[in-house]
Design a protein around this motif. Structure first.
Motif, PDB file in Angstrom:
ATOM      1  N   ASN A 145       7.819   1.509  -0.333  1.00  0.00           N
ATOM      2  CA  ASN A 145       8.977   1.792   0.506  1.00  0.00           C
ATOM      3  C   ASN A 145       9.454   3.238   0.429  1.00  0.00           C
ATOM      4  OD1 ASN A 145      10.115  -1.000   1.648  1.00  0.00           O
ATOM      5  ND2 ASN A 145       9.317  -1.356  -0.416  1.00  0.00           N
ATOM      6  N   ASP A 146       8.595   4.121  -0.071  1.00  0.00           N
ATOM      7  CA  ASP A 146       8.886   5.555  -0.059  1.00  0.00           C
ATOM      8  C   ASP A 146      10.221   5.874  -0.735  1.00  0.00           C
ATOM      9  OD1 ASP A 146       8.391   8.259   0.563  1.00  0.00           O
ATOM     10  OD2 ASP A 146       9.604   8.126   2.380  1.00  0.00           O
ATOM     11  N   LYS A 168      12.552   7.634  -3.371  1.00  0.00           N
ATOM     12  CA  LYS A 168      12.506   8.916  -4.091  1.00  0.00           C
ATOM     13  C   LYS A 168      13.592   9.032  -5.163  1.00  0.00           C
ATOM     14  CE  LYS A 168       9.118  10.438  -1.583  1.00  0.00           C
ATOM     15  NZ  LYS A 168       7.751  10.477  -2.164  1.00  0.00           N
ATOM     16  N   GLN A 196      16.502   5.757   5.048  1.00  0.00           N
ATOM     17  CA  GLN A 196      15.338   4.922   4.739  1.00  0.00           C
ATOM     18  C   GLN A 196      14.162   5.772   4.254  1.00  0.00           C
ATOM     19  OE1 GLN A 196      14.490   2.456   8.165  1.00  0.00           O
ATOM     20  NE2 GLN A 196      15.948   0.891   7.486  1.00  0.00           N
ATOM     21  N   GLN A 197      13.966   6.915   4.885  1.00  0.00           N
ATOM     22  CA  GLN A 197      12.918   7.825   4.411  1.00  0.00           C
ATOM     23  C   GLN A 197      13.433   8.534   3.158  1.00  0.00           C
ATOM     24  OE1 GLN A 197      11.711  10.728   7.294  1.00  0.00           O
ATOM     25  NE2 GLN A 197       9.952  11.419   6.091  1.00  0.00           N
ATOM     26  N   ASN A 198      12.586   8.633   2.158  1.00  0.00           N
ATOM     27  CA  ASN A 198      13.019   9.162   0.858  1.00  0.00           C
ATOM     28  C   ASN A 198      14.216   8.362   0.345  1.00  0.00           C
ATOM     29  OD1 ASN A 198      11.077  11.215   1.075  1.00  0.00           O
ATOM     30  ND2 ASN A 198      12.512  12.568   2.127  1.00  0.00           N
TER      31      ASN A 198
END
Length: 431
Positions: A15-16, A18, A84-86
């Motif tokens: 799920n990327d 970070k 959602q990204q990172n």
């Protein structure tokens, strides 16, 4: 359901993710966190992440201040308001010393021990907290005001209820974080709301309530509002309670279903016996006592009833798995881990001693209320009761007991100093 650290690693990779937030509560229920990278997560699981415990109120002194956070893989949850990204996830943590010994001020561990104590007797407790809160307007600089978000009342509908969209956002965020929301509605006060989620075991319920409060405050902030769990933020308006629904299972049977089982009555009797001292933890602020006994269904007397909402404990008209007792005195300023732990210990003592539950009471004109015991009327009265109740340090440990009572004594002293100053200023030159 996440069970192992390998489950966590797989989710983070797929799920990327970070950033990982390691979260815990201090002894007063304030949520704390530190952010680490996924590369540090294996270290966290194996050896813990160090932090300065002397900087956390009620933890340790500066001369011995190193503690370690160990994440619980079963509590992995995305923070859905982050990109959602990172992405960002959170993990609730247990706290230990460097030698692996559990920290005596770790409220999550305290609650787990109490739940396991009940399990050893074949008793499995489920908690379903119902937490009320107010939404207030903010000023041009984003600071909270005492102006309610709307003037709606109980169960009102839009456009009177201006909080519909905020509640919807909160419910969706909670669902994304794994909480099963059961209902939401406008409460009786202007700008007051309630959102209820499904009951669960003691530790998970406390984790869920901590999560709930964080989500409510976050969603409110995103909408230019301020969410307050203050017990009585507005005079002459309903206070905000934390009604704790509690059921007990033994041999696969709910002891509150089909009429009160003897063990359920004894459990309730144990809570009645210790409720005065427990109130310091269930209602831990000066403001808490501006709510209790001041009408709006907030209890004053140590009584119980079937369905009557003005009593300390009521037995709701529910069937099957939803049969339960509802404790109506606590408020949202409490630390749920300590509260649940104390309720378990008090209830278990009631069972051990075979205590008798008094007859149910209906508070009406024919009842002699002078014969009824009352809840503490102030933080000071709760302090006095807690100081004389040996069950409390036995349940939560001497460390939490001493630190908590010391802090609340200081809080009361600060309050009375302000009151004394007002009295001298108001009357000294006139009387």
């Amino acid at each position: 359901m996440f069970r192992t650290k390998e489950d966590v690693f797989d989710f983070i990779y797929e799920n990327d993710v970070k950033f990982v937030r390691l979260m815990f509560c201090d002894i007063f229920g304030a949520l704390k966190n530190i952010s680490i990278s996924p590369a540090q997560l294996d270290l966290a699981f194996e050896h813990g992440i160090s932090f300065d415990a002397s900087s956390i109120k009620g933890f340790l002194q500066v001369d011995k201040s190193d503690l370690l956070l160990f994440p619980d893989p079963s509590t992995l949850s995305v923070l859905p308001w982050r990109p959602q990204q990172n992405g960002v996830v959170r993990l609730m943590c247990d706290i230990r010393y460097a030698d692996g010994t559990p920290f005596e001020g770790d409220c999550r561990t305290i609650l787990r021990r109490q739940a396991e104590k009940a399990h050893a007797q074949g008793l499995y407790l489920n908690f379903g907290p119902e937490c009320e809160f107010y939404l207030f307007e903010t000023d041009t600089q984003g600071r909270p005001t005492f102006t309610p978000h709307d003037e709606a009342g109980y169960f009102d509908f839009a456009p009177l209820d201006k909080g519909e969209n905020v509640r919807r956002e909160i419910c969706l965020l909670l669902e994304e974080m794994g909480l099963s929301v059961e209902s939401s509605h406008h409460e009786s006060g202007p700008g007051q709301h309630e959102i209820d989620f499904k009951y669960s075991g003691a530790v998970q319920a406390a984790d869920n309530l901590t999560t709930f409060k964080a989500v409510v405050k976050t969603a409110a902030s995103h909408n230019g509002l301020y969410a307050s769990f203050m017990p009585k933020p507005l005079n002459n308006q309903p206070g905000s309670g934390l009604h704790i629904n509690l059921s007990i299972e033994k041999d696969g049977r709910n002891l509150f279903a089909g009429g009160l089982d003897t063990l359920a009555e004894q459990f309730m009797a144990g809570i009645f016996k210790h409720i005065a001292g427990l109130s310091l933890f269930l209602n831990p602020t000066v403001n808490s006592y501006k709510r209790l006994g001041k009408g709006f269904e907030a209890p004053r007397y140590i009584t119980w009833s079937r369905e009557n909402r003005s009593h300390l404990i009521r037995i709701p008209a529910a069937q099957g798995n939803y049969s339960r007792m509802e404790l109506r005195s606590p408020d949202g300023s409490c630390n749920p881990y300590l509260c649940f732990a104390l309720l378990i210990e008090a209830g278990l003592e009631g069972i051990r001693q075979g205590l008798t539950l008094p007859e149910s009471a209906g508070l009406d004109a024919e009842v002699d209320v002078s014969a009824l015991k009352t809840l503490p009327a102030s933080l000071y009265e709760a302090l006095v009761a807690a100081k004389s109740d040996p069950l409390i340090p036995a349940a939560i440990g001497q460390h939490c007991y001493d630190k908590f009572l010391s802090a609340k004594q200081a809080e009361w002293d600060d309050y009375t100093a302000v009151v004394d100053s007002w009295e001298r200023g108001r009357y000294f030159g006139q009387l």
